[in-house]
Design a protein around this motif. Sequence first.
Motif, PDB file in Angstrom:
ATOM      1  N   ILE A 124      20.363  -1.493   7.856  1.00 46.27           N
ATOM      2  CA  ILE A 124      19.627  -0.872   8.963  1.00 46.27           C
ATOM      3  C   ILE A 124      18.144  -1.066   8.700  1.00 46.27           C
ATOM      4  CG2 ILE A 124      19.187   1.314  10.140  1.00 46.27           C
ATOM      5  CD1 ILE A 124      21.997   1.647  10.128  1.00 46.27           C
ATOM      6  N   PRO A 125      17.407  -1.625   9.664  1.00 48.69           N
ATOM      7  CA  PRO A 125      15.996  -1.892   9.391  1.00 48.69           C
ATOM      8  C   PRO A 125      15.205  -0.617   9.129  1.00 48.69           C
ATOM      9  CG  PRO A 125      16.553  -2.343  11.695  1.00 48.69           C
ATOM     10  CD  PRO A 125      17.828  -2.053  10.995  1.00 48.69           C
ATOM     11  N   ARG A 126      14.268  -0.705   8.233  1.00 53.19           N
ATOM     12  CA  ARG A 126      13.363   0.416   7.958  1.00 53.19           C
ATOM     13  C   ARG A 126      12.066   0.159   8.705  1.00 53.19           C
ATOM     14  NH1 ARG A 126      16.782   2.988   6.733  1.00 53.19           N
ATOM     15  NH2 ARG A 126      18.064   2.943   4.877  1.00 53.19           N
ATOM     16  N   PRO A 127      11.675   1.056   9.596  1.00 54.99           N
ATOM     17  CA  PRO A 127      10.400   0.842  10.302  1.00 54.99           C
ATOM     18  C   PRO A 127       9.241   0.786   9.309  1.00 54.99           C
ATOM     19  CG  PRO A 127      11.661   2.653  11.272  1.00 54.99           C
ATOM     20  CD  PRO A 127      12.348   2.288  10.005  1.00 54.99           C
ATOM     21  N   ALA A 128       8.324  -0.130   9.547  1.00 56.97           N
ATOM     22  CA  ALA A 128       7.166  -0.247   8.660  1.00 56.97           C
ATOM     23  C   ALA A 128       6.282   0.982   8.820  1.00 56.97           C
ATOM     24  CB  ALA A 128       6.388  -1.504   9.003  1.00 56.97           C
ATOM     25  N   ARG A 129       5.735   1.468   7.714  1.00 55.52           N
ATOM     26  CA  ARG A 129       4.810   2.597   7.778  1.00 55.52           C
ATOM     27  C   ARG A 129       3.402   2.080   7.600  1.00 55.52           C
ATOM     28  NH1 ARG A 129       7.819   7.368   4.307  1.00 55.52           N
ATOM     29  NH2 ARG A 129       9.920   6.878   5.027  1.00 55.52           N
ATOM     30  N   GLY A 130       2.461   2.857   8.000  1.00 58.98           N
ATOM     31  CA  GLY A 130       1.083   2.432   7.824  1.00 58.98           C
ATOM     32  C   GLY A 130       0.173   3.212   8.736  1.00 58.98           C
ATOM     33  N   GLU A 131      -1.035   2.724   8.829  1.00 58.05           N
ATOM     34  CA  GLU A 131      -2.021   3.441   9.637  1.00 58.05           C
ATOM     35  C   GLU A 131      -1.685   3.279  11.116  1.00 58.05           C
ATOM     36  OE1 GLU A 131      -6.768   4.109  10.069  1.00 58.05           O
ATOM     37  OE2 GLU A 131      -6.073   2.288   9.122  1.00 58.05           O
ATOM     38  N   ILE A 132      -1.729   4.398  11.843  1.00 56.84           N
ATOM     39  CA  ILE A 132      -1.414   4.384  13.269  1.00 56.84           C
ATOM     40  C   ILE A 132      -2.717   4.453  14.053  1.00 56.84           C
ATOM     41  CG2 ILE A 132      -0.291   5.668  15.120  1.00 56.84           C
ATOM     42  CD1 ILE A 132       1.759   6.545  12.942  1.00 56.84           C
ATOM     43  N   ARG A 173       0.223   1.973  20.903  1.00 58.95           N
ATOM     44  CA  ARG A 173       0.256   2.668  19.625  1.00 58.95           C
ATOM     45  C   ARG A 173       0.629   1.627  18.585  1.00 58.95           C
ATOM     46  NH1 ARG A 173       4.562   5.743  17.120  1.00 58.95           N
ATOM     47  NH2 ARG A 173       3.678   7.344  15.756  1.00 58.95           N
ATOM     48  N   VAL A 222       1.034   0.298  14.549  1.00 62.98           N
ATOM     49  CA  VAL A 222       1.184   0.610  13.135  1.00 62.98           C
ATOM     50  C   VAL A 222       0.750  -0.632  12.374  1.00 62.98           C
ATOM     51  CG1 VAL A 222       2.807   1.189  11.307  1.00 62.98           C
ATOM     52  CG2 VAL A 222       3.062   2.213  13.558  1.00 62.98           C
ATOM     53  N   GLN A 237       0.382  -3.609  14.546  1.00 64.90           N
ATOM     54  CA  GLN A 237       1.543  -4.070  15.322  1.00 64.90           C
ATOM     55  C   GLN A 237       1.898  -3.031  16.378  1.00 64.90           C
ATOM     56  OE1 GLN A 237       3.829  -6.813  15.150  1.00 64.90           O
ATOM     57  NE2 GLN A 237       4.858  -5.814  16.865  1.00 64.90           N
ATOM     58  N   PRO A 238       1.902  -3.408  17.679  1.00 63.90           N
ATOM     59  CA  PRO A 238       2.236  -2.403  18.691  1.00 63.90           C
ATOM     60  C   PRO A 238       3.691  -1.931  18.560  1.00 63.90           C
ATOM     61  CG  PRO A 238       1.950  -4.575  19.686  1.00 63.90           C
ATOM     62  CD  PRO A 238       1.552  -4.705  18.257  1.00 63.90           C
ATOM     63  N   VAL A 239       3.896  -0.617  18.540  1.00 65.46           N
ATOM     64  CA  VAL A 239       5.248  -0.070  18.481  1.00 65.46           C
ATOM     65  C   VAL A 239       5.615   0.686  19.750  1.00 65.46           C
ATOM     66  CG1 VAL A 239       5.275   0.059  15.963  1.00 65.46           C
ATOM     67  CG2 VAL A 239       4.584   2.048  17.275  1.00 65.46           C
TER      68      VAL A 239
END
Lengths: 252, 596, 193
Positions: free
Chosen positions: B42-50, B69, B71, B74-76
């Motif tokens: 299951i893919p893990r969403p990338a974390r980072g500055e929003i 928005r 991250v 990268q637009p999420v």
Amino acid sequence: MSANKRYGMSIDIDKCNGCGACMMACAVENNIPPAPEAANDRRGVTWIRVYKVDNHLAYPERRTAFVPVLCQQCGHDTPCVHVCPQQAVDVDPETGIVGQMPERCLGCRYCMVACPYHARYFNWWDPKWPAGMEKTLNPDVAPRMRGVVEKCNFCHGRWHAAQQKAAAAGQREIDAADYVPACVEACPTGALRFGDLSDSSTEVAQDAQRPESFRLLEKIGTEPKIHYRSRRDWVREIASAPRPEGKDGLRG
Amino acid sequence: MTTTRRNLLKFVGGGAAGALLTPAPWRLITDTALWSENWPGIPRPARGEIRARFTHCTLCPAGCAVRARCVNGQPVSLAGVKPHPISHGALCPWGIAGHHLPYHPARVRQGPVKEALAAVSRAITQRGAGERVAVLDLRPGRTVSWTYRRAMAAIDDGLYLAPRQPAYAIDLTAAKTVVSFGAPLFDGWGTPGNVFAARANFRLVQIEPVETRTAALADVWLPIRPGTETAMAAALAGEITIAEAARETGVEEQAISAVKEAIGNSPAVVLAADPGSPLMSLNAKLRALGRTVVARRESPVPDAWKKAAPSTEMAAVPDKAIRVLLIDESLPGGYVPWQDIQPKLAPNAVVVVFSSSSEGYARHAQYVLPAPVYPEMAEDIGPAIDTVAAVFRIAAPLIAPVVPVVNPGELVARIAGLPQTDPLRDRADAIHKAGRGSLLSYADGKSTSMKEVTADDFWKTLNQGGCWMDDTGKKAAPAGLGKFGRSGTCPTAHDLPLAVVVAEARRGGLESPLMSKLERESNLRMTANRVALSPADARSNGIENGGRCVLETACGRLSVVAMIDAGVPAGVVEVAGGPRMADLCGANQRARVVRA
Amino acid sequence: MIGGKIAFASGMLLALAGGWLAFPRILYQTRQQPVNFSHKVHAEKAGAKCEDCHSFRDDGTYAGIPTLDKCSGCHTAAMGTTAEEKNFIDQYVTPNREPQWLSYAQQPENVYFSHIAHVKLGHVKCEQCHGNEGGTGALRPYQQDPISGYSRDIWGRPVAPVGLRNEGGMKMDDCVNCHRRQGLEYSCLGCHK
């Protein structure tokens, strides 16, 4: 600690044009994958689903309305909570939001049977995104695995973000403007509104008091927190019936 | 001690008992439970500055302002820009999921760029007298449209082709009554935010054969016999009697006279599904010109661009005249049915299409070159039909192209030998030089007069989230609506018994894979391979609900799934639009549905 | 009969030895951090407080382990003479490659944890959960349970999953114990996402 909230929604059916922006925004926000090849309208996952309903008459008397249905966040005898053998469903006393924990879920689907609103969805498949599209996943919501039930939780990731923002300002109370579910934000017609029903000054609390306001299957006493309204009599009648007769009127 | 079976079993028993007194089995049980929570694969969403970034949606001419928005850049998710005076923070379902398009599995990922260029330059040099080089621009009104026009002016016998554009704008805020002949007002017409913001102040009379999303929310829906819109318009214009119109259209006399009265008493506007339709000229009769139907100035262009080829419609081109046809299908726009293009092509014509989708002209062209998609491409968006003042807004790219792409504007400029500059920057400078209007910045919601902005700041704001808006001058009547006259009559009996009604307008091009939510997973919207029939027509053709069947027109056949719907009138087949359906039905809107 | 008892006892002993001595050793995979980083040296020279490097963003989110650009602020060229620093500059700073730090305290994907709520509203000290990481001269090896994917810091030092009263780890039990003591109990979605 602040007084408990009772988050709810008001939906103006007479404004809904059935565009589906709420469903798209919901799927984007909550990391719901596109349908696998074999999915159909019974096995798909749509935390909010816009149903096309009609007055059961033939052309040209036929009239159509669009009714967005999401988890109704039942406030009394919440059916899914009662039947869950795993305690995977709970009602947050602080917000009134009915939470579903995929990690605890066994996949028995009792809750789906118990839910009078068909608002719960089962993951028949592992979530899959086309290559590269997993980059667009929302980091505030964990993707689920196959074999568990999931449903709308009023965009809990946004609730967390609002709380975090308040904490950064040294506050426990969130700013109401910071917490709006994705479907409400996305609705281009303004048919959806969100807020605290226990605060009579909010728009939703006032909408709930309107004479044309109603709730789905009100007679079964689950006290849902989604308040619909329509000035069309036939629309209000449909909401009190368990199900439209047959599937003739529902395409597909 | 001898090893016996009995002792061996005791040894194992002792081992088992001992193991239960160690952490191992208990830990393994817990670990397995935890493993099942963190299910592999299951893919893990990338974390980072929003962070929020701004751009404009290019998926239709509305060009709604977009707040992305992001991250780590990268637009999420995408949302509208609330304080925007035109788009009012609204996005349509396509716009909300636009950031998925670069990753679409069906995207055109590669193309024979070198071969296409060689074939084009060979054809340009070797073509015979009178053979034309043409660009077909499906979304005229952009800055790149000017590039095409300049390029076609620089090439001998160059031809700039584009679908007819309305030479007017509709001011919905000035209308009290809107009479719509099938214009999908609440489902893709104009700018959604603008329409819904004005909605409370006008009454909508929707005249169309089936109950579309717009008809369902209209104040009055007049179910009209398909193809009799002209008769209704003639009655509203007072050219035929209401009784005659009622007979022809199937709409009650009372309802027609009520509409006629309403448009006589209040500021009204008439809209047609096709903005170039002669029905639009009914506005002249309503004294709507200069009030609700107004002229719009074009945003300034550099003086050096004035040497540009005029816009030509496909129908005006002589048969077999086009030797080289370059089609810009990078943005979904008005699709010209292939049967209108094909006769215009020379037998040895070279057809190159710039597209990200293999659904449209890619089915017909020799060379399909991968084009960038939203939000990869720096592009401006022409004004929408309901934008009264000129606007200039740039779709600033949010991500780099994920596949090697060809920029259509740059390539055409190179073929024609135009100087290599950034046309968007040149245009911005020309707008700045003109000094009219104001600049709205999305980050702070501030509007500044153009006289107080430097050229560099203007460019910077346009790219970081901003929009130039022209001054709204005095309203003027538009030129070129034409005169209203009755042309075309109700289609008479034919061997194709069903009238085709497009109930779901589709722009073509890629759609987010998540559109399955609205289609297969909910049946909220009609998929391209479905049609809807009345129970009577289905019965007479032996068609079952959900059954496979074939849609036949004068131009071809298409395998579809039929749905039976008592809301569809007899004699009508409802379809969803799109390039395939346009190629199949074209202007001849008659069909037959038979069992597969 | 004696033989039977011996067989039983030896089986049991073997299992006990395996379960208590060998199992904890083979349970965890051990990996080294990409760079031998000294919190102690940096605390003395670069920033006295944890937040100087492990900062919060404006929206309250926690930035976690600093990214390379924070390091490059000082380490574009060697500041000291250690081989580790030279190696770090050659391997990461010069080619502008992010070191793949192994986060000891990374919660699983389904956990929502707000640092700022704990630090700013709850007045919890960093050391209370992370120990005295800031005073160490070198990074510990990173130990991970390959089955559950949990880091040993999340699980806690003991291997057994039952009867834990210590607060060494950052498992749900540890969170709940502390929250119960403060009378701050939430619903599942208070801490899960």
